[in-house]
Design an enzyme around this catalytic site. Sequence first.
Site, PDB file in Angstrom:
ATOM      1  N   HIS A  37       0.799  -1.348   0.040  1.00 29.81           N
ATOM      2  CA  HIS A  37      -0.016   0.028   0.143  1.00 29.81           C
ATOM      3  C   HIS A  37       1.036   1.475  -0.019  1.00 29.81           C
ATOM      4  O   HIS A  37       0.399   2.235   0.423  1.00 29.81           O
ATOM      5  CB  HIS A  37      -1.004   0.083   1.161  1.00 29.81           C
ATOM      6  N   THR A  38       1.953   1.093  -0.390  1.00 31.84           N
ATOM      7  CA  THR A  38       2.937   2.399  -0.825  1.00 31.84           C
ATOM      8  C   THR A  38       3.000   2.831  -2.141  1.00 31.84           C
ATOM      9  O   THR A  38       3.208   4.002  -2.450  1.00 31.84           O
ATOM     10  CB  THR A  38       4.407   1.731  -0.306  1.00 31.84           C
ATOM     11  N   ASP A  39       2.422   1.908  -3.133  1.00 33.74           N
ATOM     12  CA  ASP A  39       2.448   2.425  -4.388  1.00 33.74           C
ATOM     13  C   ASP A  39       1.743   3.521  -4.859  1.00 33.74           C
ATOM     14  O   ASP A  39       2.293   4.498  -5.477  1.00 33.74           O
ATOM     15  CB  ASP A  39       2.436   1.493  -5.491  1.00 33.74           C
ATOM     16  N   SER A  70     -11.203 -17.790 -23.301  1.00 36.39           N
ATOM     17  CA  SER A  70     -10.227 -17.953 -22.169  1.00 36.39           C
ATOM     18  C   SER A  70     -10.581 -19.427 -21.591  1.00 36.39           C
ATOM     19  O   SER A  70     -11.823 -19.855 -21.705  1.00 36.39           O
ATOM     20  CB  SER A  70     -10.873 -17.090 -21.011  1.00 36.39           C
ATOM     21  N   GLY A 125      -7.752 -14.636  -7.433  1.00 43.91           N
ATOM     22  CA  GLY A 125      -8.335 -14.219  -6.131  1.00 43.91           C
ATOM     23  C   GLY A 125      -7.369 -14.525  -5.046  1.00 43.91           C
ATOM     24  O   GLY A 125      -7.714 -14.907  -3.912  1.00 43.91           O
ATOM     25  N   SER A 131      -4.780 -10.446 -12.569  1.00 42.34           N
ATOM     26  CA  SER A 131      -5.435  -9.370 -13.435  1.00 42.34           C
ATOM     27  C   SER A 131      -4.262  -8.514 -14.375  1.00 42.34           C
ATOM     28  O   SER A 131      -4.396  -8.449 -15.372  1.00 42.34           O
ATOM     29  CB  SER A 131      -6.267  -8.222 -12.971  1.00 42.34           C
ATOM     30  N   ASP A 175       1.754  -3.648  -9.587  1.00 41.50           N
ATOM     31  CA  ASP A 175       1.438  -5.063  -9.981  1.00 41.50           C
ATOM     32  C   ASP A 175       1.605  -5.251 -11.618  1.00 41.50           C
ATOM     33  O   ASP A 175       2.288  -6.025 -12.120  1.00 41.50           O
ATOM     34  CB  ASP A 175      -0.161  -5.526 -10.019  1.00 41.50           C
ATOM     35  N   TYR A 227     -10.065  -1.542   0.242  1.00 40.36           N
ATOM     36  CA  TYR A 227      -8.965  -1.052  -0.576  1.00 40.36           C
ATOM     37  C   TYR A 227      -9.095   0.326  -0.605  1.00 40.36           C
ATOM     38  O   TYR A 227      -8.257   1.201  -0.558  1.00 40.36           O
ATOM     39  CB  TYR A 227      -8.618  -1.925  -1.785  1.00 40.36           C
TER      40      TYR A 227
END
Length: 386
Positions: A37-39, A70, A125, A131, A175, A227
């Site tokens: 959670h720094t990005d 898919s 998940g 993703s 990510d 989030y």
Amino acid sequence: MTDDVATRATAGFRSAYGAEPAGRWAAPGRANLIGEHTDYNDGFVLPFALSLRTVAAAATQPGETWTVWSELTGETVSFGAAEVAAPGRVTGWAAYVAGVVWALREAGHAVSGARLAIASDVPLGSGLSSSAALESAVLAALVDLGGLDLPAERRPRLAQRAENAYVGAPTGIMDQSAAIRCRAGHALFLDCRDESVEHIPFDLDAAGLAMLVVDSRAPHRHADGEYAARRKSCEHGAEQLGVPALRDVDVAGLDDALARLDDDETRRRVRHVVTEDQRVLDTVALLRAGRIREIGPLLTASHASMRDDFEITVPEIDTAVEAALAAGALGARMTGGGFGGCVLALVDAAAAETVAAAVTAAYAERGFTAPGHVTVLPGPGATRLD
Ligand code: GLA
């Protein structure tokens, strides 16, 4: 399925379209060694790529039509110019693909129509960024098929835009950067403000160590809303402190900064981000000096901060961390956005199975669904296979 993921993508392409793909492009899932959670606070992160990958087999097709098969659903989805004219018109898994087409067009690229077939070994998940792997593999395919001018260092921003603006998830840049820019044998030290990177050697084997990834199997509880709420708290903190982002508060000025905030919750959120940035810098310094064993306590401190200050862990995750440490792990922490997902435990290579067994036993004692586990090595970022 036993076939390798690239073979499955090709087989999917053949059966969906009755033709051969022009090429195959792969992008990995990631684990974040430290820097959570720094990005989106313009700070520092240190992810590494996994050998688990998503593969897109693809070829151009005439006109402005994109068709995607898919293996996940066995379903084929088609969309055209109208659906990629504005966010939200394609939903479900295909939105990640449509989002990439949309973001490329928004950035002024002429994207040719394409057929794609997607296969993946990155579990969904589990907090390993399936993703970003999907977006990054599709992006690499569309760039190469269209001969577009988009160097690797500019791709993460575009893939992030697909996720933020088209899919609608307010994630940071970590990510996609990991999926695209990581190198085998290295962790990616990324400054999320200017996107500069340094590839930090991360040779677990040479140090006699292993990285155990425990899948907590905890159901994601309200992860999206939480989030977004954490992100809001951080922005609120930065605003109160009069800085562009929490990156601009350093550990030396932390007490002063906390005293200027008007509520306890914001104080805890700010303290996590500011101390976490410092832990990334300290981890990088130790790895640069070849002192890999010594990063353990930083990983464990990061976990405590996520648990107590950022409040993003869940009982399964905390149980896995505690059991791993009690069984001799050098350090352990949750990786990824939180509220479930995976735990990383840095262990002596010889102890990996003992530590995994201890976590499984602790889960059984508490009546949790049995966890999964695997040991991983840092793999390469997105690449064209053939
Ligand atoms: C998710 C997001 C990332 C990052 C992490 C937390 O993985 O996609 O951008 O914010 O959570 O570090």
